[in-house]
Design an enzyme around this catalytic site. Structure first.
Site, PDB file in Angstrom:
ATOM      1  N   HIS A   1      41.963  45.239  73.762  1.00 46.10           N
ATOM      2  CA  HIS A   1      41.389  45.242  75.111  1.00 46.10           C
ATOM      3  C   HIS A   1      40.856  46.610  75.510  1.00 46.10           C
ATOM      4  O   HIS A   1      41.269  47.204  76.504  1.00 46.10           O
ATOM      5  CB  HIS A   1      42.398  44.711  76.136  1.00 46.10           C
TER       6      HIS A   1
ATOM      7  N   GLU B   1      29.706  42.251  76.970  1.00 41.89           N
ATOM      8  CA  GLU B   1      30.938  41.898  76.261  1.00 41.89           C
ATOM      9  C   GLU B   1      31.061  40.401  76.063  1.00 41.89           C
ATOM     10  O   GLU B   1      30.559  39.605  76.861  1.00 41.89           O
ATOM     11  CB  GLU B   1      32.159  42.434  76.992  1.00 41.89           C
TER      12      GLU B   1
ATOM     13  N   ARG C   1      37.596  41.480  71.890  1.00 42.99           N
ATOM     14  CA  ARG C   1      36.240  41.407  72.427  1.00 42.99           C
ATOM     15  C   ARG C   1      35.245  41.955  71.411  1.00 42.99           C
ATOM     16  O   ARG C   1      35.571  42.813  70.592  1.00 42.99           O
ATOM     17  CB  ARG C   1      36.080  42.239  73.707  1.00 42.99           C
TER      18      ARG C   1
ATOM     19  N   ARG D   1      42.143  34.655  77.761  1.00 43.68           N
ATOM     20  CA  ARG D   1      41.070  35.153  76.898  1.00 43.68           C
ATOM     21  C   ARG D   1      41.577  36.091  75.809  1.00 43.68           C
ATOM     22  O   ARG D   1      40.854  36.401  74.870  1.00 43.68           O
ATOM     23  CB  ARG D   1      40.015  35.883  77.740  1.00 43.68           C
TER      24      ARG D   1
END
Length: 137
Positions: free
Chosen positions: A128, A93, A108, A104
């Site tokens: 997420h 990831e 992703r 963050r």
């Protein structure tokens, strides 16, 4: 009345093994079937249609970094079982920066393959890991 209630509970307990083949959330067979079905029905998105930060992250993956976050490149476990099933260590990831986020963020890029610079497939999530889209070149 006690006998009826006890009998009803007993009947339910006796029937429970017969019901175990149904799609129960805790069933390994159900999880396996769900994983296979989900992997074949993942939506797709063109790389050009992703946010510019995701496009930049994909370029970093293909160039081998350097990556801005310490956790970039770690093994992604696919615990949600939304991606096609692979052996542990197949997926990695990478953070897709979110403008204005103090951490963050939720975005992703998860890429899989034996050669990190040349992944077999990449998947984008902006929530997420709750959902994924397969990235098309």
């Amino acid at each position: 009345m006690t006998t009826l209630a006890t009998g009803a509970v007993l009947a339910w307990v006796v029937a429970l093994p017969a019901l175990s083949g149904l799609a129960l959330a805790g069933s390994p067979a159900w999880a396996r079937e769900s994983s296979q079905a989900a992997s074949t029905t993942l939506p797709t998105v063109a790389l050009a249609d992703l946010p510019p930060q995701a496009q930049a992250t994909e370029r970093l993956v293909r160039s081998g970094g350097p990556f801005p976050y310490e956790k970039d490149g770690i093994v992604f476990g696919n615990r949600e079982r939304l991606l096609p099933r692979q052996t542990r260590g197949y997926y990695h990831e990478y953070t897709v920066p979110t403008p204005g986020a103090r951490d963050r963020g939720a975005r992703r890029l998860v890429c899989g393959g034996r050669q990190p610079r040349n992944p077999d497939a990449c998947f984008y999530t902006d929530d997420h890991y709750a959902s994924f889209r397969r990235v098309l070149p």
